[in-house]
Design a protein around this motif. Structure first.
Motif, mmCIF file in Angstrom:
data_model
loop_
_atom_site.group_PDB
_atom_site.id
_atom_site.type_symbol
_atom_site.label_atom_id
_atom_site.label_comp_id
_atom_site.label_asym_id
_atom_site.label_seq_id
_atom_site.Cartn_x
_atom_site.Cartn_y
_atom_site.Cartn_z
ATOM 1 N N THR A 32 0.835 -1.201 0.000
ATOM 2 C CA THR A 32 0.000 0.000 0.000
ATOM 3 C C THR A 32 0.872 1.254 0.000
ATOM 4 O O THR A 32 2.085 1.188 0.239
ATOM 5 C CB THR A 32 -0.901 0.044 1.249
ATOM 6 O OG1 THR A 32 -0.061 0.180 2.408
ATOM 7 C CG2 THR A 32 -1.777 -1.199 1.371
ATOM 8 N N ILE A 33 0.229 2.387 -0.215
ATOM 9 C CA ILE A 33 0.936 3.665 -0.104
ATOM 10 C C ILE A 33 1.531 3.802 1.296
ATOM 11 O O ILE A 33 2.663 4.241 1.463
ATOM 12 C CB ILE A 33 -0.003 4.847 -0.427
ATOM 13 C CG1 ILE A 33 -0.365 4.846 -1.914
ATOM 14 C CG2 ILE A 33 0.638 6.169 -0.022
ATOM 15 C CD1 ILE A 33 -1.381 5.906 -2.313
ATOM 16 N N GLY A 34 0.774 3.400 2.307
ATOM 17 C CA GLY A 34 1.272 3.459 3.678
ATOM 18 C C GLY A 34 2.538 2.637 3.870
ATOM 19 O O GLY A 34 3.451 3.048 4.590
ATOM 20 N N PHE A 59 -1.293 12.007 -1.655
ATOM 21 C CA PHE A 59 -0.657 10.993 -2.502
ATOM 22 C C PHE A 59 -1.450 10.781 -3.777
ATOM 23 O O PHE A 59 -2.673 10.911 -3.790
ATOM 24 C CB PHE A 59 -0.574 9.663 -1.744
ATOM 25 C CG PHE A 59 -0.041 9.801 -0.359
ATOM 26 C CD1 PHE A 59 1.323 9.868 -0.134
ATOM 27 C CD2 PHE A 59 -0.893 9.908 0.727
ATOM 28 C CE1 PHE A 59 1.826 10.028 1.151
ATOM 29 C CE2 PHE A 59 -0.408 10.066 2.011
ATOM 30 C CZ PHE A 59 0.959 10.122 2.230
ATOM 31 N N ALA A 60 -0.742 10.419 -4.835
ATOM 32 C CA ALA A 60 -1.395 10.058 -6.093
ATOM 33 C C ALA A 60 -0.631 8.891 -6.707
ATOM 34 O O ALA A 60 0.600 8.934 -6.817
ATOM 35 C CB ALA A 60 -1.421 11.240 -7.053
ATOM 36 N N TYR A 65 -5.666 10.316 -7.087
ATOM 37 C CA TYR A 65 -5.509 10.470 -5.645
ATOM 38 C C TYR A 65 -5.650 9.134 -4.934
ATOM 39 O O TYR A 65 -6.458 8.293 -5.315
ATOM 40 C CB TYR A 65 -6.546 11.446 -5.084
ATOM 41 C CG TYR A 65 -6.199 12.887 -5.339
ATOM 42 C CD1 TYR A 65 -5.176 13.498 -4.627
ATOM 43 C CD2 TYR A 65 -6.885 13.629 -6.288
ATOM 44 C CE1 TYR A 65 -4.839 14.823 -4.864
ATOM 45 C CE2 TYR A 65 -6.554 14.954 -6.536
ATOM 46 C CZ TYR A 65 -5.535 15.543 -5.821
ATOM 47 O OH TYR A 65 -5.199 16.845 -6.053
ATOM 48 N N GLY A 66 -4.838 8.969 -3.886
ATOM 49 C CA GLY A 66 -4.884 7.754 -3.100
ATOM 50 C C GLY A 66 -4.778 8.065 -1.622
ATOM 51 O O GLY A 66 -4.500 9.190 -1.222
ATOM 52 N N THR A 67 -5.007 7.034 -0.812
ATOM 53 C CA THR A 67 -4.893 7.137 0.639
ATOM 54 C C THR A 67 -3.804 6.175 1.093
ATOM 55 O O THR A 67 -3.281 5.391 0.307
ATOM 56 C CB THR A 67 -6.208 6.756 1.336
ATOM 57 O OG1 THR A 67 -6.441 5.354 1.118
ATOM 58 C CG2 THR A 67 -7.373 7.581 0.801
ATOM 59 N N LEU A 68 -3.492 6.213 2.371
ATOM 60 C CA LEU A 68 -2.482 5.304 2.898
ATOM 61 C C LEU A 68 -2.856 3.842 2.666
ATOM 62 O O LEU A 68 -1.993 2.990 2.530
ATOM 63 C CB LEU A 68 -2.264 5.556 4.392
ATOM 64 C CG LEU A 68 -1.632 6.900 4.746
ATOM 65 C CD1 LEU A 68 -1.574 7.068 6.256
ATOM 66 C CD2 LEU A 68 -0.249 7.039 4.138
ATOM 67 N N ALA A 69 -4.148 3.557 2.591
ATOM 68 C CA ALA A 69 -4.619 2.179 2.406
ATOM 69 C C ALA A 69 -4.685 1.758 0.934
ATOM 70 O O ALA A 69 -4.942 0.591 0.642
ATOM 71 C CB ALA A 69 -5.996 2.012 3.046
ATOM 72 N N SER A 70 -4.444 2.693 0.020
ATOM 73 C CA SER A 70 -4.534 2.369 -1.411
ATOM 74 C C SER A 70 -3.459 1.361 -1.801
ATOM 75 O O SER A 70 -2.281 1.552 -1.498
ATOM 76 C CB SER A 70 -4.360 3.623 -2.266
ATOM 77 O OG SER A 70 -5.399 4.534 -2.033
#
Length: 87
Positions: A32-34, A59-60, A65-70
């Motif tokens: 993930t992004i996180g 974040f992208a 666009y994304g989140t830490l969970a993406s």
């Protein structure tokens, strides 16, 4: 299989890191992004100082666009930047 992603830094993130971007290898546990953010923070130094306050970051993934969970999935690019403000 070598998994890697291009990181692109914008605005004060770029200025404080002194980098426009970089290409990093992702371990099997980075999903993930996180996870990417944790990997960068664990480098210590400026990365830890700049990226630890996730409330100040956006974040992208491949320009979406994304989140830490993406999930990273097959994304080629992760952009890290501060919130966009208008006026």
């Amino acid at each position: 299989m070598d998994r890697s992603i291009n990181l692109i830094y914008f605005a004060w993130v770029r200025e404080r890191l002194g980098l426009d971007g970089e290409r990093v290898s992702l371990g099997e546990d980075v999903e993930t992004i996180g996870d990417v953010l944790t990997m960068l923070i664990n480098r210590g130094g400026a990365y830890a100082e700049i990226l630890s306050d996730v409330e100040k970051l956006r974040f992208a993934l491949d320009q979406d666009y994304g989140t830490l969970a993406s999930p990273i999935g097959a994304a080629r690019e992760l952009a890290i930047f501060p919130p966009v403000t208008g006026g």
